[in-house]
Write an enzyme that holds these catalytic residues in place. Sequence first.
Site, short mmCIF file in Angstrom:
data_model
loop_
_atom_site.label_atom_id
_atom_site.label_comp_id
_atom_site.label_asym_id
_atom_site.label_seq_id
_atom_site.Cartn_x
_atom_site.Cartn_y
_atom_site.Cartn_z
N SER A 34 11.36 -21.42 -59.83
CA SER A 34 10.23 -20.62 -59.34
C SER A 34 9.50 -19.87 -60.44
O SER A 34 8.33 -19.52 -60.28
CB SER A 34 10.72 -19.62 -58.29
OG SER A 34 11.72 -18.78 -58.83
N ASP A 308 9.36 -8.87 -57.34
CA ASP A 308 10.43 -8.75 -56.36
C ASP A 308 11.74 -8.59 -57.13
O ASP A 308 11.74 -8.09 -58.26
CB ASP A 308 10.45 -9.94 -55.40
CG ASP A 308 10.55 -11.28 -56.13
OD1 ASP A 308 11.16 -11.33 -57.22
OD2 ASP A 308 10.02 -12.28 -55.63
N HIS A 311 11.54 -11.94 -59.92
CA HIS A 311 10.34 -12.58 -60.45
C HIS A 311 9.38 -11.56 -61.06
O HIS A 311 9.16 -10.50 -60.47
CB HIS A 311 9.60 -13.36 -59.35
CG HIS A 311 10.43 -14.45 -58.74
ND1 HIS A 311 11.02 -14.34 -57.51
CD2 HIS A 311 10.77 -15.67 -59.22
CE1 HIS A 311 11.68 -15.45 -57.22
NE2 HIS A 311 11.56 -16.26 -58.26
#
Length: 647
Positions: A34, A308, A311
């Site tokens: 991600s 978050d 990330h």
Amino acid sequence: MQRFLTPLTAVCLLALAPAIEASPYSGLVVFGDSLSDAGQFPDSGGPAGSTLRFTNRVGPTYQNGSGEPFAANATMRLSERLGLGALSGSTSPVNLALGLPDGSNYAVGGNTTEQILDSITGRGDGSVVETAGGDTLRVRNGYLQDVAISGQTLDPSTLFYVNGGGNDFLDLLVLSRSDARQSATRLGDSVRALQGAGARYILVPLLGDLSQTPFALGSGLSGFIEPLVAEFNNELVSQLAGIDAQIIPLNLPLLVSEVVNNASAYGLDPAQNLLGSCFDGSANNCLENPTYGLRSGNADPTRLLFNDGVHPTSTGQQITADYAYSLLAAPDQLTLLPEMAHSALRAQQAHLRTQWLADWADWQPLGQWRSFVSGGAQRQDVDRKNRSTRFSNDGDNDSYSLSLGGSYRPGAAWRVGLALGLDKQQLDAEASEYELRSYLLTTFAQYQQGHWWADVAASAGTLDYADLQRGFAIGQAQRSEKGDSSGDIWAFSARLGVDFAQPDSRWHLSPFVSADYARVEVDGYAEQGTRATALTFGDQERTSKRLGVGLQGRLAFSRSTQVFAEVAHEREYENDPSELTLALNSLPTLDFTLPGYTPQERVNRASIGFNQQLTRELALRGSYSLRKAEGEDDRQQGVSLSLAWNW
């Protein structure tokens, strides 16, 4: 294999800013999780046809359902900065539904190191986009499988980006040091697979320190995770050191610590808990920041490091991209150091040609000396957008030179002499400054008999690069890494021409041919300190071999006043792109070689000057010169003024 829309690797920090024209790389292909996912999943809370990325939305509300897309991540910013265009998902169901071509970003949110390897080598289920509930949205072959099926081969100028490891921790696949080493080995296998297929340039970020994230700090797992991340990175470095490719490592753990320790320089708020809080507390066990968080009433992710639990925000993404770009762009500037030395040599040769043209058919009497002192200034406008190196390091090179010399006439057709040249240069390239002081000694001999003439010259010198400051942006901060170096230069030149006029004519016109050889050696050096951006550079050698044709002329208005001019065209036969070996000071075992400056193949130059006899023994001389590469905007202009006297 299940893909999760949630986390991935810890802190990834890099990003880029201003876009440039083009790149020495033909494309960017990305594999990972991600942290690198450019948009494989549909974004239900953004504009129609938009995709999800694991960072904050662009604002101003930053809310799902606002119609605001997600900010670009580091790999997307890097692609734009390199001039490679927009980067999009390779396996995105959104692209398929809209009839858009697939992109070259194979990173998928939730990928483990095993799945990253599958996205490179797998067949049938190589790259899979799957929801947290197990619904498969789209499946593609692994990258190398598609390359093989197409019958093509890997373009060696492609830049690859491989990151991963975070999800191995988050999915509880790493619970021991042995697990960490196995995980790092799988990521190394991914790099090996690309290298084995012909990949040459591969960017590999070290795993960010997951122990220093809101997720780990908030869950109390920081102490357990920290040694495992260190083990992973140590093994990854060991794996990469054994791969025969140009592996460009990104020391993210070190960079993140430097950013946090000087937060305000990067636009972050140092009064906030940057490692323990995040912008959006709804995911990944994260404490939402009460001052700038999504629901604070003063939402501003640019002031925070984490979006978050694991990330980075758009600020972190930009820092990461800038870091990567600073390493890729460094050789383009540093390979200009030998070119500065060649410029100093050309300045002294220009001083000598001015003296020779002014003396044409008017040498001093037999057995006498003629001395000169000449000062000059040159300015080179560096516009590199059309070069094969393609980084837009536009700049200016200002130099000031002084030559002292003289000639002795031992015979009617011969003159010999020598000259000492001193030159000081400063090259300004964007935020960088490079200074050179050079000291050159040239011996020469001239022949002039009837219509024929010739000259030869040999030069040797020493180079002092006493102040080398490489400047660049990392997010909002301006960094500068400093060092110094030295070097040597050797050169030989010869010209042969025929004069159309009689020796005692008021005018002279002569075509000529020329040959030049020069070799510059610049010693390797290390920038000071061990910051994440500090580099060590290898030795450089740049040889120039040129042939040329030209025309020179001289006209005497009176016995005391003459003007002269010269035009020439030269071709460079050593014009392959330069390469430079470098390594991060913080990761010295992982050196890599990248392309740099490409010498100009064809150059035109011209000069015009005057000679004014002040007394029988003393003359004042001046000249203007222009040197320009064919098909490019680079140009070098110079002026000089000198005194010559007989004794």
